[in-house]
Scaffold this active site. Structure first.
Site, PDB file in Angstrom:
ATOM      1  CG  HIS A   1      42.174  45.698  36.904  1.00 30.76           C
ATOM      2  ND1 HIS A   1      41.468  45.386  38.030  1.00 30.76           N
ATOM      3  CD2 HIS A   1      42.060  44.621  36.102  1.00 30.76           C
ATOM      4  CE1 HIS A   1      40.948  44.177  37.911  1.00 30.76           C
ATOM      5  NE2 HIS A   1      41.290  43.696  36.744  1.00 30.76           N
TER       6      HIS A   1
ATOM      7  CE  LYS B   1      34.149  39.875  34.790  1.00 29.19           C
ATOM      8  NZ  LYS B   1      34.231  39.241  36.069  1.00 29.19           N
ATOM      9  CB  THR B   2      42.045  41.584  30.532  1.00 31.20           C
ATOM     10  OG1 THR B   2      42.434  42.532  31.537  1.00 31.20           O
ATOM     11  CG2 THR B   2      41.004  42.175  29.603  1.00 31.20           C
ATOM     12  N   GLY B   3      42.409  39.262  33.238  1.00 30.65           N
ATOM     13  CA  GLY B   3      43.469  38.695  34.073  1.00 30.65           C
ATOM     14  C   GLY B   3      44.191  39.756  34.884  1.00 30.65           C
TER      15      GLY B   3
ATOM     16  CB  THR C   1      45.977  36.859  37.865  1.00 33.97           C
ATOM     17  OG1 THR C   1      44.757  36.212  38.190  1.00 33.97           O
ATOM     18  CG2 THR C   1      47.128  35.885  37.975  1.00 33.97           C
TER      19      THR C   1
ATOM     20  CG  HIS D   1      37.101  48.109  38.032  1.00 28.13           C
ATOM     21  ND1 HIS D   1      38.158  47.241  37.947  1.00 28.13           N
ATOM     22  CD2 HIS D   1      36.165  47.464  38.747  1.00 28.13           C
ATOM     23  CE1 HIS D   1      37.860  46.119  38.564  1.00 28.13           C
ATOM     24  NE2 HIS D   1      36.661  46.238  39.073  1.00 28.13           N
TER      25      HIS D   1
END
Length: 171
Positions: A88, A91-93, A96, A145
């Site tokens: 992940h 801030k890149t989707g 979702t 993260h």
């Protein structure tokens, strides 16, 4: 006569203002391609990294992937030992996309997501082991993260710790 010229001038000003307002709805912002004729020229289309004002590009690609690299097909064996590790990038989707992996993919045995729980159970068909390593299936096993280095060091130990030594696949 003068009154008529004022009406014509007023009509032209109103038409101009109307056109400006319509243009703002059709093409908001400063990146309006409708007003840029150079965008249609072959020179602008040939190099996507070329700046419009001819200044040196601020972004220089480090990896020039061939079309073959981008279009290659990878067979994923969900019934075998294959594992998808979702990295992940913030801030890149990614949130979702991570949810999409556990909720929307049509599989023989889809992930089981219960209301009120953040994690879903993504087991292989007929087995009690996961095929997906992500925060939505295994939680934060490698930390919040985790980057590529952390995942490279962490994932094998987490996955292998859940299997008997004789059942661990060679990596």
């Amino acid at each position: 006569m003068e009154d008529r010229s004022h009406k014509v001038l007023l009509a032209l000003v109103m038409l101009f203002l109307f056109a400006v307002i319509v243009l703002q709805y059709v093409c908001p912002g400063t990146e309006c391609q409708l007003l840029r004729l150079r965008a249609l020229s072959p020179a602008a289309a040939s190099d996507p990294y070329r700046a419009e004002d001819e200044t040196p590009a601020r972004f220089v690609p480090r990896f020039n992937f061939t079309a073959g690299d981008l279009l290659r097909r990878v067979d994923f064996n969900i019934k075998g030992d294959d594992l998808i590790v979702f990295l992940h990038i913030q801030k890149t989707g990614g949130t979702t996309f991570g949810r999409h992996l556990v909720r929307n993919i049509q599989l023989e045995q889809p992930c089981e997501c219960r209301a009120g729980q953040k994690k879903c159970t993504c087991h292989r068909p007929g087995k009690r082991e996961t095929w997906l390593f992500s925060r939505f299936s295994t939680g934060w096993s490698c930390g919040l993260h985790a980057d590529w280095t952390e995942l490279t060091n962490c994932v094998p130990s987490v996955v292998d710790s859940k299997k008997e030594v004789r059942l661990r696949p060679s990596r």
